[in-house]
Design an enzyme around this catalytic site. Structure first.
Site, PDB file in Angstrom:
ATOM      1  N   PRO A   2       3.413  -9.254 -18.497  1.00 16.46           N
ATOM      2  CA  PRO A   2       2.029  -9.511 -18.131  1.00 16.46           C
ATOM      3  C   PRO A   2       1.526  -8.772 -16.923  1.00 16.46           C
ATOM      4  CG  PRO A   2       3.437 -11.264 -17.342  1.00 16.46           C
ATOM      5  CD  PRO A   2       4.294 -10.103 -17.685  1.00 16.46           C
ATOM      6  N   GLU A   3       0.469  -8.034 -17.093  1.00 16.07           N
ATOM      7  CA  GLU A   3      -0.365  -7.688 -15.965  1.00 16.07           C
ATOM      8  C   GLU A   3      -1.680  -8.403 -16.223  1.00 16.07           C
ATOM      9  OE1 GLU A   3      -0.331  -3.590 -14.688  1.00 16.07           O
ATOM     10  OE2 GLU A   3       1.603  -3.250 -15.619  1.00 16.07           O
TER      11      GLU A   3
END
Length: 281
Positions: A2-3
Site C-alpha cells: 500500500p501507498e
DNA sequence: CGTGCTGTTGCTAG
DNA sequence: ACTAGCAACAGCAC
C-alpha cells in the site's frame, strides 16, 4: 502493497461494504501485528456499534463509530478483503470482522471482512474520536498531498534548509504523507527531476512542477485502481492496473518511453530509485 | 540450500 | 536539528 492510492481505493471499497452497518463480531487469531492489538478493548468498545464513516489519514484507515474509531494500517503486505465465510480462509488471516445491517437481525446478509497480512507489519488499534488529533501515530504526520493547496509552494518552503535528496524528502511522512517508493519515483520522472538532487537545490518553479506531478500521479493511480505490484487487491479482491502506466519503477535496463535511453536504478537512503538519466536532471 | 531484495514506520545513533 | 540506518517479518526471484 500500500501507498496512498492503494489505501484510498481500499477505503472506497470498504466504505461501500460497511458504512452504516453494525459491527456484530470481531475475531482475532493472534495478539499482535507490528504492535500488540488491544483485543479486549476493541471487542468491548466496538462489537454492536455501527460504522458511521470510513476515512483515510495518510495510509491509515479509520472506521468511525459513535465514540471510538478503529485504526487499521496495512503495513507492507496487509489487506482487507470481503469474504463469504466467517472462517479464516488463509494462513495469514489475523482478524475477521462480521457486519450486519443495522436495521435487521437476520444472519442472511452478514458481511465478512478478513484482515490478512503475511508480514505482519500492519496494525489494528483503537482511539477515542475526540483524541484522534493527538493520537500518537497522527501527530507527526505531514500534509495530505491531494488536499493540500499549493503543494509546490509548500515543498519549496520546506526544502530550503534540507540537504537530503529530494526523493527521500518527498517520501518523508512528516513532510507529506502517502508518497512511497513507487510514486516518488514516478512523480520525479514526470517532473523531470533527478531523485538524487539535493532538496534545497530545487528552484521554486521545479518545486511547483513536482507538487503538481505528485498530485497527478496519485490521482491517476487512484483512477486505475492502484498498483498491484505483487499482490495488492481491493476489498472486492480486484487488482489495480496502474502498473501498466509506470514510467520508471521496476523498469531498470529497459528503454525510457520518452527518450529511449536505458532506465537506471540506484539506492538512495536504502531504497531502490528508478530514473532516466536523460529526462531527469 | 542460501542471499538479497520488497510496498512501512518509528526509533536510535551519529 | 537533520539524516542515515536499522528492526520487525514472510515470501519470492535468482
Amino acid at each position: 502493497m500500500p501507498e496512498l492510492p492503494e489505501v484510498e481505493c481500499l477505503k472506497r471499497g470498504v466504505k461501500k461494504a460497511i458504512q452504516g452497518k453494525k459491527l456484530k463480531e470481531i475475531r482475532f487469531f493472534r495478539e499482535d501485528l507490528r504492535y500488540p492489538i488491544p483485543i479486549k478493548k476493541i471487542k468491548r468498545e466496538c462489537q454492536g456499534e455501527s460504522i458511521n464513516s470510513v476515512k483515510r489519514r495518510s495510509k491509515y484507515l479509520l472506521w468511525e463509530m459513535d465514540r471510538f474509531s478503529l485504526v487499521i494500517h496495512l503495513g507492507m503486505t496487509g489487506n482487507l478483503i470481503k469474504m463469504n465465510s466467517r472462517q479464516p480462509a488463509l494462513h495469514h488471516t489475523h482478524a475477521i470482522f462480521t457486519f450486519i445491517d443495522s436495521s435487521s437481525d437476520s444472519t442472511e446478509k452478514e458481511i465478512y471482512l478478513h484482515y490478512i497480512d503475511p508480514r505482519r507489519f500492519g496494525m489494528i488499534d483503537l482511539c477515542k474520536n475526540d483524541e484522534l488529533s493527538g493520537y500518537s501515530f497522527f501527530v507527526k504526520l505531514g500534509v495530505e498531498p491531494l488536499q493540500k493547496r499549493n503543494l509546490g509552494e509548500y515543498l519549496f518552503m520546506q526544502t530550503r534548509r534540507s540537504s537530503r535528496s529530494i526523493k527521500t524528502f518527498i517520501m518523508d511522512a512528516s513532510i507529506v504523507v502517502g508518497v512511497g517508493n513507487i510514486y516518488a519515483c514516478e512523480a520525479l520522472f514526470r517532473a523531470g527531476i533527478h531523485p538524487g538532487r539535493e532538496a534545497n537545490s530545487l528552484s521554486q518553479e521545479e518545486c511547483i512542477i513536482l507538487g503538481s506531478q505528485i498530485k497527478d500521479t496519485l490521482k491517476d493511480a487512484i483512477k486505475a485502481g492502484g498498483t498491484s505490484f505483487r499482490d495488492y487487491r481491493d476489498a472486492e479482491g480486484n487488482p489495480g492496473y496502474f502498473e501498466l502506466s509506470l514510467s520508471v519503477y521496476g523498469r531498470v535496463g529497459e528503454k525510457c518511453y520518452s527518450c529511449g535511453k536505458i532506465i537506471k536504478a540506484n539506492k538512495i537512503s536504502g531504497r531502490t530509485s528508478f530514473y532516466c538519466d536523460n529526462c531527469q536532471n
